[in-house]
Design an enzyme around this catalytic site. Sequence first.
Site, short mmCIF file in Angstrom:
data_model
loop_
_atom_site.label_atom_id
_atom_site.label_comp_id
_atom_site.label_asym_id
_atom_site.label_seq_id
_atom_site.Cartn_x
_atom_site.Cartn_y
_atom_site.Cartn_z
N TRP A 181 -10.00 -23.50 -5.24
CA TRP A 181 -10.09 -22.42 -6.21
C TRP A 181 -8.71 -22.23 -6.87
O TRP A 181 -7.69 -22.14 -6.20
CB TRP A 181 -10.52 -21.12 -5.51
CG TRP A 181 -10.62 -19.97 -6.46
CD1 TRP A 181 -11.69 -19.65 -7.24
CD2 TRP A 181 -9.60 -19.01 -6.76
NE1 TRP A 181 -11.40 -18.55 -8.01
CE2 TRP A 181 -10.12 -18.13 -7.73
CE3 TRP A 181 -8.29 -18.81 -6.30
CZ2 TRP A 181 -9.39 -17.07 -8.25
CZ3 TRP A 181 -7.56 -17.75 -6.82
CH2 TRP A 181 -8.12 -16.89 -7.79
N ASP A 347 -18.66 -9.53 -18.45
CA ASP A 347 -18.70 -10.30 -17.20
C ASP A 347 -19.36 -9.45 -16.13
O ASP A 347 -20.26 -8.64 -16.40
CB ASP A 347 -17.27 -10.75 -16.84
CG ASP A 347 -17.23 -12.03 -16.02
OD1 ASP A 347 -17.44 -11.94 -14.80
OD2 ASP A 347 -17.00 -13.12 -16.58
N ASP A 348 -18.90 -9.54 -14.92
CA ASP A 348 -19.50 -8.86 -13.76
C ASP A 348 -19.46 -7.33 -13.93
O ASP A 348 -18.70 -6.81 -14.74
CB ASP A 348 -18.68 -9.27 -12.53
CG ASP A 348 -19.45 -9.12 -11.24
OD1 ASP A 348 -20.50 -8.46 -11.25
OD2 ASP A 348 -18.98 -9.68 -10.23
N ARG A 424 -17.53 -13.65 0.12
CA ARG A 424 -17.42 -12.60 -0.90
C ARG A 424 -18.55 -11.58 -0.72
O ARG A 424 -19.20 -11.17 -1.68
CB ARG A 424 -17.47 -13.20 -2.30
CG ARG A 424 -16.72 -12.38 -3.33
CD ARG A 424 -17.05 -12.82 -4.74
NE ARG A 424 -16.17 -12.15 -5.70
CZ ARG A 424 -16.42 -12.02 -6.98
NH1 ARG A 424 -17.53 -12.52 -7.50
NH2 ARG A 424 -15.59 -11.39 -7.76
N LYS A 457 -23.27 -16.39 -18.84
CA LYS A 457 -22.31 -17.03 -17.93
C LYS A 457 -22.97 -17.03 -16.56
O LYS A 457 -23.20 -15.97 -15.98
CB LYS A 457 -20.99 -16.26 -17.90
CG LYS A 457 -19.99 -16.85 -16.90
CD LYS A 457 -18.66 -16.13 -16.94
CE LYS A 457 -17.73 -16.59 -15.83
NZ LYS A 457 -16.50 -15.81 -15.78
N TRP A 458 -23.30 -18.20 -16.06
CA TRP A 458 -24.08 -18.37 -14.83
C TRP A 458 -23.10 -18.73 -13.71
O TRP A 458 -22.59 -19.84 -13.68
CB TRP A 458 -25.09 -19.49 -15.04
CG TRP A 458 -26.05 -19.76 -13.94
CD1 TRP A 458 -25.77 -20.06 -12.64
CD2 TRP A 458 -27.49 -19.79 -14.06
NE1 TRP A 458 -26.93 -20.27 -11.94
CE2 TRP A 458 -28.00 -20.12 -12.79
CE3 TRP A 458 -28.37 -19.59 -15.10
CZ2 TRP A 458 -29.37 -20.25 -12.54
CZ3 TRP A 458 -29.73 -19.72 -14.86
CH2 TRP A 458 -30.21 -20.04 -13.59
N ASP A 459 -22.89 -17.82 -12.81
CA ASP A 459 -21.88 -18.01 -11.76
C ASP A 459 -22.53 -18.39 -10.44
O ASP A 459 -23.75 -18.20 -10.25
CB ASP A 459 -21.08 -16.70 -11.62
CG ASP A 459 -19.65 -16.95 -11.15
OD1 ASP A 459 -19.37 -18.03 -10.62
OD2 ASP A 459 -18.83 -16.03 -11.32
N ASN A 461 -20.79 -18.14 -6.53
CA ASN A 461 -19.50 -17.91 -5.89
C ASN A 461 -19.39 -18.26 -4.41
O ASN A 461 -18.30 -18.29 -3.88
CB ASN A 461 -19.07 -16.46 -6.09
CG ASN A 461 -18.48 -16.24 -7.46
OD1 ASN A 461 -17.54 -16.93 -7.84
ND2 ASN A 461 -19.05 -15.34 -8.24
N CYS A 507 -20.44 -21.75 -14.19
CA CYS A 507 -19.24 -21.30 -13.47
C CYS A 507 -19.55 -21.31 -11.98
O CYS A 507 -20.68 -21.02 -11.58
CB CYS A 507 -18.90 -19.88 -13.93
SG CYS A 507 -17.59 -19.07 -13.00
N ASP A 529 -10.59 -20.21 -12.62
CA ASP A 529 -10.20 -18.80 -12.73
C ASP A 529 -8.70 -18.66 -12.91
O ASP A 529 -8.20 -17.56 -13.13
CB ASP A 529 -10.64 -18.03 -11.48
CG ASP A 529 -12.09 -17.58 -11.58
OD1 ASP A 529 -12.56 -17.36 -12.70
OD2 ASP A 529 -12.73 -17.45 -10.53
C1 GLA Z 1 -16.09 -15.44 -10.23
C2 GLA Z 1 -15.82 -16.13 -11.55
C3 GLA Z 1 -14.98 -15.21 -12.41
C4 GLA Z 1 -15.68 -13.90 -12.62
C5 GLA Z 1 -16.02 -13.29 -11.29
C6 GLA Z 1 -16.90 -12.06 -11.43
O1 GLA Z 1 -14.94 -15.31 -9.49
O2 GLA Z 1 -15.20 -17.36 -11.35
O3 GLA Z 1 -14.70 -15.84 -13.65
O4 GLA Z 1 -16.84 -14.10 -13.38
O5 GLA Z 1 -16.72 -14.19 -10.43
O6 GLA Z 1 -17.18 -11.48 -10.23
#
Ligand code: GLA
Length: 712
Positions: A181, A347-348, A424, A457-459, A461, A507, A529
Site C-alpha cells: 500500500w 468518495d466514502d 479495516r 469508484k469501486w473500491d 479494501n 480501486c 493512495d
Molecule cells: C481506500 C481507497 C481510498 C479511499 C478510501 C475511502 O483506502 O484507496 O482512495 O477511497 O478507501 O475509505
Amino acid sequence: MKRILFILALWLLTIPVFSQNVIHAGSDGKSWTIFTRSAVYQLRVENDEVRMVNYGNKTLAEKTSRPLGAEIPVRGGYVTSAPLLEVIFPDGVRDIELTCQMYEIINIDGYETLKITQNDKYYPLEVISYITSIPEYDLIEKWVEVRNTGRRGNIKVENLLSGSVFLPKDAYELTHYAGVWGYEFTPQTTKLTPGTKTLQTKDFKSYGSSSFLVRPEGETDPYSGKVWFGSVKYSGNWRIDFEKSFNGPVQIVGGMNFWDQELNLKPGSSFTTPHIVFGYTEQGTEGVTHNLTSYIREKLLPPAHREKIRPVLYNSWYATTFNVNEEHQLALAQTAKEIGVEMFVIDDGWFKGRVNDRAGLGDWTVDTNKFPNGLQPMIEKINALGLDFGIWIEPEMVNPNSDLYRAHPDWVFHFPNRQRHEGRNQLILNLAREDVWQYLYQSFYKLLKENNIKFIKWDMNKAMADPGFPSAPLDEQRAVRIKYMENLYRLVETLRKDFPDVWFENCSSGGGRIDMAMNSRFDFNWTSDNTDPVDRIFIQDSYLTLFPASTMISWVTHEDWHRQNPPLEFKFDVCMAGVLGVGYDITKWSDTEKDIAKTKIARYKEIRHTVQTGMPYRLVSPYGNNRSILQFVNKDQSESIVFVYHLAEYPNNMTSGTQRSPAVQLRGLLPGTQYTIEGLEGVYSGDYLMKTGIEIPLRGSFKSGIYRIIKQ
Ligand code: GLA
C-alpha cells in the site's frame, strides 16, 4: 441487378473476417507455425503429444529444431518442467498421458486462434488448448479448457494454469513489479538461476500487477533488444512460475493460483481457465510498453468509453474523508466548477451509518443525517453547475456493524469454529453465493437508477482471509474463490450493461488489484493512495510502462509524505501525465491557488488528447536519475507533449559543470518534419530533436515543465 448485389453483399457479410493468415498448419496436420509482427511460435506433434518448439525471432522458423517442452506440461511420467495440469482420476491415478486428437484454426473476435484437442490415453479427460495471435501488438494469448468426458466419477483438478512457454536456452533476467500500500509498482530485477522463481497472490492483492519482462542477462537498452513479456488476465489469485533447469531452457507458466484451491470436474462438465498474455519484442522495454499499452487502449478497455476523452475529476476523499454533508460538498463543487473540473466525485462517507470506517459497509442507502434530501436533489444542483456527479462504493465488503451483517452473518466468508479476521473493521461478502450477488445487484441498480450518477469508484479494501463457505457441498468448497471472481465480473458487467453511460474506476486500497481483466471492465485504475508528487513520479513511471495513461487517475492533494513542500504547479504537472484530478479541500484555497489550478486545468484540456491517446515514451527514468522525463506523441506525429520533473538539479549529487543534466533526445517524431516547441525559441527538425535533443531550461529541485511540440 440491385437485388442480386444486395444478396451478394449479405452473403459477404456472413463470411467471417479472416484475412490475417498468421497461423499455418503443416501439410501433415501435425505441426503449426504462429506469427505475430516480430515473433514466431512453433508447435509440433512428437510421440503423439503436442510439443512447443520455439518462441522468438521469426528466423527461428527457418530451421527445424528440437522441441523445448510440452505445450501442455502435465503431471505424469518424468517431471521435466513445471506442470500446467495436475489431476487425480477417480481410481486414484495421478498421472496424465496426453495424445493429440485434432486441431482447428478458428476465428475469435477477428483473431486467428489455434485450437488443439488432446485426450488422455486411457481416462476420460479432454484438454483443449487455445492460442490466439494478436499480431499487431506482438502478443499471443493462451488458455485451456478441460473436460471430464466420462459417465462416472469426478476428476479432481489440483492445478490448472492458463499457458506455458519455453524460452531458448540462455541466461535471463526477470523484471516484475511488486509493492505494498502506498508504494505500488516498484520494479524488481533478478537473475533467473536454476530453480523456480514464483510470483503469486494468495489474498487477491498484488499492488503491482502480474506483468513481467524477461530479457537476456545484461541487456538493459530501453529501446532495443529481445524481451519476452506477459501478464495473467485474472483478478483473483494468480501465479507465474519462471523455472530454469540447470542446462536447459527457461519455462514461464502462469494462470490462476491453485494454492488452497481445487476443482472437482463432474462427468460431462468442463472448466475454462482465464487467459494469459505472452509477448515478444525486439524493441526493448519500449516495445513492451508500446505493445501492452496500445493493446489495452485500443482493444481491451470497455468499448463504450474506449474512444472517449477522460474528464477532469474532483474527488472528496482527502478533503473530507467520512465527514461529508450536502452543504460542504456543494461548496466544493462550486469551486471545482470555477477551476475547470468536469466530474465531481463524493468518495466514502455518504451512506447510512458511515461516520468512520467501523460501520456502514453493506447498507447502500444514503445517510439522511448528512443528506437530508437524499442524493438526487444535491446531484441536480451539482449538474446545474455544469458538472457530472460520481460516487464511491465498496460492494464486496461489509462491516459487522451494519444492518446487512446483523441480518445475514452467514453471508461472509468464514470457517465454523474459527475467528473471522477483520481488516479495516470489515469482512468480505461471499460473492460465490447467488443471494449475495442478487442483493448487491439490486442495491447498486437502485442507486444508479434513482440518482443521476455518471461515475463509480469501486473500491475493495480488505485482503482475502477465511475463504470458507460452510453451506456449500464439500467437493466445491475449495473452488469458492473461482466462483467469487466469476460473480464479481458478472456484477460489474451487468451494471455496465444497464448503465452504459457510467464511467467505472477500479480501486483496491489504491493499486491493489490492477490487471488486464479489470482493465477490460473498468475505464480507470486508482493507482495509489500515495498522492505525494515525488513518490507518485516513481509509481507513475512504472505504471505507464504497463498500462495506458488514459487509465491512470491522479489527484493533486495536500499530501506531502517527505516534507518537501513541492509547489502546487509541480503537483499539477505530475498529475497531468494521466487523467487529472483534484483532491484538496479547495474551499480553503486562496485566489492565487485557484488561479494556478485554473491555468493548469485549462492547459491540461489542451494537451490531454495527446496524453490520453498518444504513444508513451519514458525518456528518463526517475530510478537512479535526478529527473524523470515522459513524452507522449499523438497518432499522426503532429503533436508531442514532454513532461519534465526535476527531483534535484544535479545528477549524482555532484555540482561540477559536467554534471549538469544532459540534453534529452526525443522519440517518435517524424525525422524530416519541422517542429516548434512552445515556450522555447526556434524551429527544429524531428531528426534534430531525436538525435541532438533539447536542453531543458529548468533549474532546481521540484521544478517541472510541460513542453508542447507542434508540427509546422
Ligand atoms: C481506500 C481507497 C481510498 C479511499 C478510501 C475511502 O483506502 O484507496 O482512495 O477511497 O478507501 O475509505
